[in-house]
Scaffold this motif. Structure first.
Motif, PDB file in Angstrom:
ATOM      1  N   LYS A   1     -28.785  30.304  -9.764  1.00 20.18           N
ATOM      2  CA  LYS A   1     -29.371  29.276 -10.628  1.00 20.18           C
ATOM      3  C   LYS A   1     -29.288  27.895  -9.985  1.00 20.18           C
ATOM      4  N   LEU A   2     -28.250  27.649  -9.201  1.00 26.99           N
ATOM      5  CA  LEU A   2     -28.169  26.385  -8.465  1.00 26.99           C
ATOM      6  C   LEU A   2     -29.261  26.308  -7.404  1.00 26.99           C
ATOM      7  N   ASP A   3     -29.526  27.423  -6.752  1.00 32.92           N
ATOM      8  CA  ASP A   3     -30.594  27.452  -5.750  1.00 32.92           C
ATOM      9  C   ASP A   3     -31.930  27.039  -6.372  1.00 32.92           C
ATOM     10  N   LEU A   4     -32.178  27.458  -7.610  1.00 32.60           N
ATOM     11  CA  LEU A   4     -33.412  27.075  -8.293  1.00 32.60           C
ATOM     12  C   LEU A   4     -33.461  25.572  -8.510  1.00 32.60           C
ATOM     13  N   ALA A   5     -32.327  24.990  -8.926  1.00 32.97           N
ATOM     14  CA  ALA A   5     -32.270  23.539  -9.143  1.00 32.97           C
ATOM     15  C   ALA A   5     -32.496  22.772  -7.852  1.00 32.97           C
ATOM     16  N   PHE A   6     -32.066  23.379  -6.722  1.00 31.84           N
ATOM     17  CA  PHE A   6     -32.209  22.723  -5.422  1.00 31.84           C
ATOM     18  C   PHE A   6     -33.487  23.149  -4.688  1.00 31.84           C
ATOM     19  N   ASN A   7     -34.439  23.704  -5.448  1.00 33.59           N
ATOM     20  CA  ASN A   7     -35.732  24.108  -4.868  1.00 33.59           C
ATOM     21  C   ASN A   7     -35.572  25.091  -3.709  1.00 33.59           C
ATOM     22  N   GLY A   8     -34.691  26.057  -3.890  1.00 34.90           N
ATOM     23  CA  GLY A   8     -34.546  27.115  -2.899  1.00 34.90           C
ATOM     24  C   GLY A   8     -33.282  27.059  -2.077  1.00 34.90           C
TER      25      GLY A   8
ATOM     26  N   SER B   1     -16.009   3.746  -9.276  1.00 29.99           N
ATOM     27  CA  SER B   1     -17.070   2.951  -8.668  1.00 29.99           C
ATOM     28  C   SER B   1     -18.449   3.459  -9.044  1.00 29.99           C
ATOM     29  N   GLY B   2     -19.373   2.504  -9.290  1.00 28.92           N
ATOM     30  CA  GLY B   2     -20.760   2.869  -9.541  1.00 28.92           C
ATOM     31  C   GLY B   2     -21.469   3.345  -8.294  1.00 28.92           C
ATOM     32  N   SER B   3     -20.825   3.184  -7.129  1.00 26.66           N
ATOM     33  CA  SER B   3     -21.460   3.590  -5.875  1.00 26.66           C
ATOM     34  C   SER B   3     -21.629   5.097  -5.795  1.00 26.66           C
ATOM     35  N   ILE B   4     -20.785   5.857  -6.491  1.00 28.90           N
ATOM     36  CA  ILE B   4     -20.916   7.315  -6.468  1.00 28.90           C
ATOM     37  C   ILE B   4     -22.277   7.710  -7.031  1.00 28.90           C
ATOM     38  N   GLU B   5     -22.616   7.131  -8.178  1.00 30.45           N
ATOM     39  CA  GLU B   5     -23.920   7.414  -8.786  1.00 30.45           C
ATOM     40  C   GLU B   5     -25.047   6.891  -7.906  1.00 30.45           C
ATOM     41  N   GLN B   6     -24.864   5.715  -7.343  1.00 32.44           N
ATOM     42  CA  GLN B   6     -25.918   5.086  -6.547  1.00 32.44           C
ATOM     43  C   GLN B   6     -26.206   5.838  -5.258  1.00 32.44           C
ATOM     44  N   ASP B   7     -25.157   6.283  -4.557  1.00 28.20           N
ATOM     45  CA  ASP B   7     -25.327   6.853  -3.222  1.00 28.20           C
ATOM     46  C   ASP B   7     -25.578   8.355  -3.225  1.00 28.20           C
ATOM     47  N   SER B   8     -25.259   9.041  -4.300  1.00 27.12           N
ATOM     48  CA  SER B   8     -25.392  10.505  -4.332  1.00 27.12           C
ATOM     49  C   SER B   8     -26.824  10.931  -4.626  1.00 27.12           C
ATOM     50  N   ASN B   9     -27.313  11.910  -3.873  1.00 27.05           N
ATOM     51  CA  ASN B   9     -28.592  12.538  -4.205  1.00 27.05           C
ATOM     52  C   ASN B   9     -28.459  13.436  -5.419  1.00 27.05           C
ATOM     53  N   VAL B  10     -27.310  14.109  -5.484  1.00 32.79           N
ATOM     54  CA  VAL B  10     -27.048  15.070  -6.568  1.00 32.79           C
ATOM     55  C   VAL B  10     -25.682  14.765  -7.163  1.00 32.79           C
ATOM     56  N   ILE B  11     -25.602  14.745  -8.494  1.00 33.60           N
ATOM     57  CA  ILE B  11     -24.314  14.625  -9.176  1.00 33.60           C
ATOM     58  C   ILE B  11     -24.178  15.787 -10.143  1.00 33.60           C
TER      59      ILE B  11
ATOM     60  N   LYS C   1     -27.830  14.638 -12.127  1.00 36.39           N
ATOM     61  CA  LYS C   1     -28.750  13.832 -11.318  1.00 36.39           C
ATOM     62  C   LYS C   1     -29.177  14.677 -10.128  1.00 36.39           C
ATOM     63  N   ASN C   2     -30.466  14.680  -9.847  1.00 37.82           N
ATOM     64  CA  ASN C   2     -30.973  15.456  -8.726  1.00 37.82           C
ATOM     65  C   ASN C   2     -32.272  14.820  -8.252  1.00 37.82           C
ATOM     66  N   ARG C   3     -32.186  13.998  -7.231  1.00 38.51           N
ATOM     67  CA  ARG C   3     -33.349  13.221  -6.792  1.00 38.51           C
ATOM     68  C   ARG C   3     -34.505  14.105  -6.336  1.00 38.51           C
ATOM     69  N   GLU C   4     -34.183  15.224  -5.691  1.00 41.61           N
ATOM     70  CA  GLU C   4     -35.247  16.045  -5.100  1.00 41.61           C
ATOM     71  C   GLU C   4     -35.384  17.398  -5.773  1.00 41.61           C
ATOM     72  N   GLY C   5     -34.831  17.549  -6.968  1.00 35.76           N
ATOM     73  CA  GLY C   5     -34.907  18.833  -7.650  1.00 35.76           C
ATOM     74  C   GLY C   5     -34.808  18.646  -9.148  1.00 35.76           C
ATOM     75  N   SER C   6     -34.350  19.681  -9.833  1.00 30.28           N
ATOM     76  CA  SER C   6     -34.288  19.644 -11.290  1.00 30.28           C
ATOM     77  C   SER C   6     -32.852  19.495 -11.773  1.00 30.28           C
ATOM     78  N   THR C   7     -32.715  19.039 -12.999  1.00 31.22           N
ATOM     79  CA  THR C   7     -31.411  18.952 -13.652  1.00 31.22           C
ATOM     80  C   THR C   7     -31.268  20.120 -14.620  1.00 31.22           C
ATOM     81  N   GLY C   8     -30.051  20.300 -15.139  1.00 27.84           N
ATOM     82  CA  GLY C   8     -29.834  21.391 -16.078  1.00 27.84           C
ATOM     83  C   GLY C   8     -28.387  21.836 -16.093  1.00 27.84           C
ATOM     84  N   ILE C   9     -28.128  22.936 -16.785  1.00 31.79           N
ATOM     85  CA  ILE C   9     -26.763  23.443 -16.971  1.00 31.79           C
ATOM     86  C   ILE C   9     -26.690  24.893 -16.517  1.00 31.79           C
TER      87      ILE C   9
END
Length: 287
Positions: free
Chosen positions: A39-46, A230-240, A263-271
């Motif tokens: 299911k994580l692979d799906l969120a990360f587009n493969g 730090s807010g930098s974790i949210e700012q610098d991470s592609n995925v949280i 958070k997932n800049r290049e994919g989907s979010t979810g649980i």
């Protein structure tokens, strides 16, 4: 590490080499990326591709270190020839490998740590099989890299010639910086920025572990605002991603460990729901 950066091929910023790479997509698809849980692979587009800083955060005792071990084990099992560097700042290297052995064999801690007194001959054979498996992998565990620049030097040296590579840092809050006068916020900001730049420099993924604020309960649904220091974790991470515990609605009394991709800049979010078998340090994806 200025010297190491200078050794990297200097980028010109020209567009044409980029469009040539993009034209290649007409004939071949993007590489699949590192496979982990389905299911994580799906969120990360493969799968997990390079140029990404992934952050996994949780309250203490929820199991973020254990999840990192299981995540690394999945990647070892599903990606032939992958190289993994596991930087442990909280546990010793043997303690980390104990957890890998527990997750691999399904044996409890007492049998892994004291096999002479507690393990049967069959269980010792299971352990020996796990040890031979780990001997054959390209994984390294470091418990003596405490400074961000030391971690970066190690990653640069190891990742440069690797096709598939992942670094795991457990965890950001314990990583040091050269300027000891920096407060926690400035220190974490330096660490996340350097790790993010490194993912881009080398085209690799890095998984960094972090803590949530103390007021967040183990059963609360974490939010991005709950990230500690730090807010930098949210700012610098592609995925949280967040780990937290939840009562299983389908089986009252049973506890699920939920992984939220917040958070997932290049994919989907979810649980994604997991069963965390704490005595054996094993995470199993719940379908």
């Amino acid at each position: 590490d200025v010297k190491a950066q200078e050794e990297e091929e200097e980028a010109t910023g020209e567009i044409k080499p980029m469009t040539e790479k993009m034209r290649e997509r007409f004939d071949k698809d993007l590489p699949e990326g590192l496979k982990s849980y389905g299911k994580l692979d799906l969120a990360f587009n493969g799968g997990i591709r390079g140029n990404k800083l992934l952050t996994l955060a949780a309250r203490p005792a929820v199991g973020k270190s254990a999840f990192a071990v299981n995540f690394a084990l999945k990647i070892l099992e599903r990606n032939k020839g992958v190289a993994i560097d596991f930087f442990s700042l909280e546990m010793g290297d043997i303690d980390v490998l104990d957890r890998f052995a527990m997750a691999k064999t399904g044996l409890p801690a007492i049998k892994v740590q004291r096999p002479k007194q507690t393990a049967t001959e069959k269980e010792k054979m299971q352990l020996e099989g796990a040890y031979q498996y780990f001997d054959a992998t390209d994984m390294r565990i470091y418990d003596n890299k405490f400074d961000v620049d030391d971690i970066i030097r190690t990653i640069r040296k190891r990742a440069r010639d690797k096709t598939d590579y992942l670094a795991i840092v457990d965890y950001i809050g314990l990583v040091g910086v050269s300027d000891k006068r920096k407060d926690t916020t400035a220190r974490v900001s330096e660490i996340t920025l350097k790790l993010k730049r490194l993912t881009n420099d080398l085209g690799i993924p890095i998984l960094a572990l972090a803590q949530l604020n103390r007021e967040v309960k183990q059963t609360d649904q974490p939010q991005l605002s709950h990230l500690r220091d730090s807010g930098s974790i949210e700012q610098d991470s592609n995925v949280i991603m967040f780990l937290h515990e939840k009562v299983d609605d389908r089986m009252p009394g049973e506890i699920l460990t939920q992984l939220t991709v917040a958070k997932n800049r290049e994919g989907s979010t979810g649980i994604v729901d997991f069963i965390f078998d704490k005595p054996h340090m094993y995470f199993d994806e719940q379908y």
